[in-house]
Design an enzyme around this catalytic site. Sequence first.
Site, PDB file in Angstrom:
ATOM      1  N   SER A 134       1.054  -1.498  -0.183  1.00 15.25           N
ATOM      2  CA  SER A 134       0.114   0.193   0.090  1.00 15.25           C
ATOM      3  C   SER A 134       0.979   1.233   0.047  1.00 15.25           C
ATOM      4  O   SER A 134       1.912   1.495   0.110  1.00 15.25           O
ATOM      5  CB  SER A 134      -0.852   0.163   1.110  1.00 15.25           C
ATOM      6  OG  SER A 134      -1.851   1.274   1.559  1.00 15.25           O
ATOM      7  N   TYR A 143      -4.043  -0.656  10.277  1.00 13.49           N
ATOM      8  CA  TYR A 143      -3.336  -0.959   8.459  1.00 13.49           C
ATOM      9  C   TYR A 143      -2.371  -0.802   8.130  1.00 13.49           C
ATOM     10  O   TYR A 143      -1.642  -0.842   7.412  1.00 13.49           O
ATOM     11  CB  TYR A 143      -4.855  -0.206   7.839  1.00 13.49           C
ATOM     12  CG  TYR A 143      -4.820  -0.573   5.970  1.00 13.49           C
ATOM     13  CD1 TYR A 143      -4.939  -1.659   5.529  1.00 13.49           C
ATOM     14  CD2 TYR A 143      -4.244   0.860   5.005  1.00 13.49           C
ATOM     15  CE1 TYR A 143      -4.709  -1.560   4.253  1.00 13.49           C
ATOM     16  CE2 TYR A 143      -3.829   0.118   3.852  1.00 13.49           C
ATOM     17  CZ  TYR A 143      -4.477  -1.237   3.362  1.00 13.49           C
ATOM     18  OH  TYR A 143      -4.823  -1.405   1.535  1.00 13.49           O
TER      19      TYR A 143
HETATM   20  P1  NAP Z   1     -11.305  -5.039  -1.463  1.00 16.49           P
HETATM   21  O1  NAP Z   1     -12.667  -5.163  -3.166  1.00 16.49           O
HETATM   22  O2  NAP Z   1     -12.482  -5.495  -0.153  1.00 16.49           O
HETATM   23  O3  NAP Z   1     -11.100  -6.813  -1.254  1.00 16.49           O
HETATM   24  C1  NAP Z   1     -10.690  -7.686  -0.587  1.00 16.49           C
HETATM   25  C2  NAP Z   1     -10.562  -8.738  -0.377  1.00 16.49           C
HETATM   26  O4  NAP Z   1      -9.640  -9.326   0.397  1.00 16.49           O
HETATM   27  C3  NAP Z   1     -11.286  -8.993  -0.373  1.00 16.49           C
HETATM   28  O5  NAP Z   1     -11.450 -10.977  -1.843  1.00 16.49           O
HETATM   29  C4  NAP Z   1     -11.980 -10.020   0.536  1.00 16.49           C
HETATM   30  O6  NAP Z   1     -13.238 -10.544   0.657  1.00 16.49           O
HETATM   31  C5  NAP Z   1     -10.831 -10.185   0.424  1.00 16.49           C
HETATM   32  N1  NAP Z   1     -10.818 -10.228   1.926  1.00 16.49           N
HETATM   33  C6  NAP Z   1     -10.849  -9.578   3.286  1.00 16.49           C
HETATM   34  N2  NAP Z   1     -11.098 -10.672   4.794  1.00 16.49           N
HETATM   35  C7  NAP Z   1     -10.234 -11.757   4.456  1.00 16.49           C
HETATM   36  C8  NAP Z   1     -10.147 -13.320   4.525  1.00 16.49           C
HETATM   37  N3  NAP Z   1     -10.220 -13.143   6.256  1.00 16.49           N
HETATM   38  N4  NAP Z   1     -10.053 -14.329   4.536  1.00 16.49           N
HETATM   39  C9  NAP Z   1     -10.053 -14.216   3.029  1.00 16.49           C
HETATM   40  N5  NAP Z   1      -9.926 -13.345   1.748  1.00 16.49           N
HETATM   41  C10 NAP Z   1     -10.619 -11.931   2.627  1.00 16.49           C
HETATM   42  O7  NAP Z   1     -10.413  -4.411  -1.622  1.00 16.49           O
HETATM   43  P2  NAP Z   1      -9.076  -4.383  -2.514  1.00 16.49           P
HETATM   44  O8  NAP Z   1      -9.114  -2.628  -2.193  1.00 16.49           O
HETATM   45  O9  NAP Z   1      -8.992  -5.306  -3.441  1.00 16.49           O
HETATM   46  O10 NAP Z   1      -8.003  -4.989  -1.519  1.00 16.49           O
HETATM   47  C11 NAP Z   1      -7.405  -6.135  -2.349  1.00 16.49           C
HETATM   48  C12 NAP Z   1      -5.950  -5.078  -1.237  1.00 16.49           C
HETATM   49  O11 NAP Z   1      -5.087  -4.554  -1.993  1.00 16.49           O
HETATM   50  C13 NAP Z   1      -5.536  -5.405  -0.306  1.00 16.49           C
HETATM   51  O12 NAP Z   1      -4.890  -6.097   0.463  1.00 16.49           O
HETATM   52  C14 NAP Z   1      -6.266  -3.898  -0.114  1.00 16.49           C
HETATM   53  O13 NAP Z   1      -5.026  -3.435   1.645  1.00 16.49           O
HETATM   54  C15 NAP Z   1      -5.099  -3.375  -0.579  1.00 16.49           C
HETATM   55  N6  NAP Z   1      -4.558  -1.738  -1.241  1.00 16.49           N
HETATM   56  C16 NAP Z   1      -5.698  -0.656  -1.845  1.00 16.49           C
HETATM   57  C17 NAP Z   1      -5.742  -0.532  -1.525  1.00 16.49           C
HETATM   58  C18 NAP Z   1      -7.378   0.648  -2.599  1.00 16.49           C
HETATM   59  O14 NAP Z   1      -6.713   2.118  -2.976  1.00 16.49           O
HETATM   60  N7  NAP Z   1      -8.708  -0.028  -3.059  1.00 16.49           N
HETATM   61  C19 NAP Z   1      -4.589   0.547  -2.019  1.00 16.49           C
HETATM   62  C20 NAP Z   1      -3.179   0.086  -1.955  1.00 16.49           C
HETATM   63  C21 NAP Z   1      -3.407  -1.233  -1.511  1.00 16.49           C
HETATM   64  P3  NAP Z   1     -14.285 -10.480   0.978  1.00 16.49           P
HETATM   65  O15 NAP Z   1     -15.444  -9.597  -0.098  1.00 16.49           O
HETATM   66  O16 NAP Z   1     -15.163 -11.400   1.356  1.00 16.49           O
HETATM   67  O17 NAP Z   1     -14.739  -9.106   1.834  1.00 16.49           O
END
Ligand code: NAP
Length: 242
Positions: free
Chosen positions: A134, A147
């Site tokens: 991140s 986080y």
């Molecule tokens: P998201 O749409 O909320 O996706 C998160 C994913 O992680 C979902 O598939 C979620 O499943 C899964 N997850 C959460 N808890 C879990 C658990 N206990 N066991 C297995 N899977 C689990 O958000 P995203 O932005 O795509 O996030 C993906 C990654 O990118 C994360 O590591 C996040 O920190 C990182 N990130 C995102 C951003 C951003 O701006 N969006 C920026 C930097 C980093 P469910 O759908 O079932 O909850």
Amino acid sequence: MNPFSLEGRTALVTGANTGIGQAVAVAMGQAGAHVICAGRSSCAETAGRIESAEELALDFADPMAARDVFADRAVDVLVNNAGIIRRADSLEFTEADWDAVIDVNLKAVFFTCQAFARACLERGAGGRIVNIASLLSFQGGVRVPSYTAAKHGVAGVTKILANEWAARGIGVNAIAPGYIETNNTEALRADEDRHRAILERIPAGRWGRPEDIAQTAVFLAAPASEYIHGTVVTVDGGWMAR
Ligand code: NAP
């Protein structure tokens, strides 16, 4: 051979049902990989978009959940994408919100890497790991202390594992996405002032989309990046340059 191809490789992506994980899984499939779409929610929709895919139930409520996943399947590429976020002022932040985020975003990442590397070495194969870090692997952020701690940890773990495993044929790198339109940032986008303030700082002039991250993950999984180890690649529309 095309150095950007994942033909003949198997890739496992955690949190593949939605957001960045879904886009990464689809892109890995387009690059020729067989994709194991892992998650706590059904990944059927993602798998349906990929020529060769399977689903795997994996819930990091138990951070050791992947301990046996690699024992009976030959996986070449691991993408640790699953992650959660909890927002509250640090003065009010609870132990439960601390532990939940550290467990999924950091502890599960380390032990999934460990299980993957053990299996690769056991069968005498190499491997590639892509951890999703991140901007808060570099910056402090606001109201997200667990986080930020976890994502700084992901950057550190990426580097130590690269140091230990590069010579053994396992490449470990990370991607630091900028502000991407997913469930993770729903609260930020719902807050008009925060949404605008973030947008104003992004040189590219728009928030990111999950697809913006996907091809960098393919690159870090492919032979083209064979000599890249222990790095955190920012894919942020220029945010960190400001
Ligand atoms: P998201 O749409 O909320 O996706 C998160 C994913 O992680 C979902 O598939 C979620 O499943 C899964 N997850 C959460 N808890 C879990 C658990 N206990 N066991 C297995 N899977 C689990 O958000 P995203 O932005 O795509 O996030 C993906 C990654 O990118 C994360 O590591 C996040 O920190 C990182 N990130 C995102 C951003 C951003 O701006 N969006 C920026 C930097 C980093 P469910 O759908 O079932 O909850």
